[in-house]
Design an enzyme around this catalytic site. Sequence first.
Site, PDB file in Angstrom:
ATOM      1  N   SER A  84       0.810  -0.912   0.224  1.00 29.72           N
ATOM      2  CA  SER A  84       0.002   0.114  -0.041  1.00 29.72           C
ATOM      3  C   SER A  84       1.013   1.280   0.009  1.00 29.72           C
ATOM      4  CB  SER A  84      -0.304  -0.477   1.539  1.00 29.72           C
ATOM      5  OG  SER A  84      -0.218   0.038   2.630  1.00 29.72           O
ATOM      6  N   LYS A 102      -5.784   4.852   8.394  1.00 27.01           N
ATOM      7  CA  LYS A 102      -4.187   5.607   7.655  1.00 27.01           C
ATOM      8  C   LYS A 102      -5.236   6.726   7.875  1.00 27.01           C
ATOM      9  CE  LYS A 102      -2.712   1.994   4.679  1.00 27.01           C
ATOM     10  NZ  LYS A 102      -1.880   1.312   3.776  1.00 27.01           N
TER      11      LYS A 102
END
EC number: 3.4.21.53
Length: 365
Positions: free
Chosen positions: A255, A300
């Site tokens: 990611s 996140k």
Amino acid sequence: MPRRTATLLASTLMLIALLCAGVLIPVPYSEMSPGPTVNTLGDHDGEPVLQISGRKTYPTTGHLNMTTVRVTGPDYRMNLFEAVYGWLDHDNAVVPHKTLYPEGQTAEQADQENAEEFSQSQESAKTSALRQLHIPVASQTVVGSVVKDKPADGRLHAGDVIKAVDGTAVKQAGDVAKLVTRHKPGEKVVFTIIPAKEAAAAEKRGKKPATGARQIAITTQKAEDGRAIVGIQAGVDHIFPFPIDVKLADVGGPSAGLMFALGIVDKLTPGDMTGGKFVAGTGTIDDKGKVGPIGGISMKTVGARDKGARYFLTPKENCAAAAKDTPEGLTLVKVGTIGDAVKALEKIRTGDTAALPSCSPAGHA
């Protein structure tokens, strides 16, 4: 014993039993929480995250932070109290254990998978960044993996460069299977390869094409569908015109690809892409610069906000989920490609933030 005392004692014993059950009884869940963020333009553990040599680089300011999610390990067994606490904690998420770790996967296998995905994301980040800057990137076909106990096991190795099959030059990874399956099971196929060690040595010398090809004959085997196979998966390895290294340990998964790519573009581009602003983000990236979705988006965004980010580059497929609970003070910016991200950074740098493509909850324009 008076009835009131007996009732109180029974209730106390029941409470103790429930407390013991909550602590001792494992539940099939895992927890996700905001993890560390790292500025791809800066240093980590005393050395630059991105190290580029053999090419002119330029000073950078601001932040282009990659973000992470902290998860409980595959062998960790959460108890009922921990699960309930996680469900009540706004910034954490409790999910079924099998969502993160497929049944039967060991801790070692999970670590290996994460490491491989992280390594591949770095290669794609380098490739997409250089192509965004119109810097040519060559490629070569390699042995991606070898199936245990198949004919190629011990004869070919991951990383071997495949130059030809039966004397026919291999131009792309798909050529390998086509050339092998021209044979009947039991026939020999001849691979012209450059061993992985020699290819790696050439890479250290600046990614120059390796020399020293050798031929290896392998007897094919019959697959379940009747095709001839040798038991390898072909892959692609890129040849970069100058060395680019990512120095970041203890991180796994794919990611961070987008943020690594943007960091590389910034270092190789005159001027300052962020204008000194604090930008964070996430997203996988492929060789062509397409940004893909990731897991744990809400973790996140929280981690980025807590670190000080004002803008968050968000894969368009994650936008709806991220917008449901956007941390205060954080602007979500929708991106689908590295080109989108570069344009967004230009708007952030110049202060034209009203024109940024924003994320909206599902069902809203």
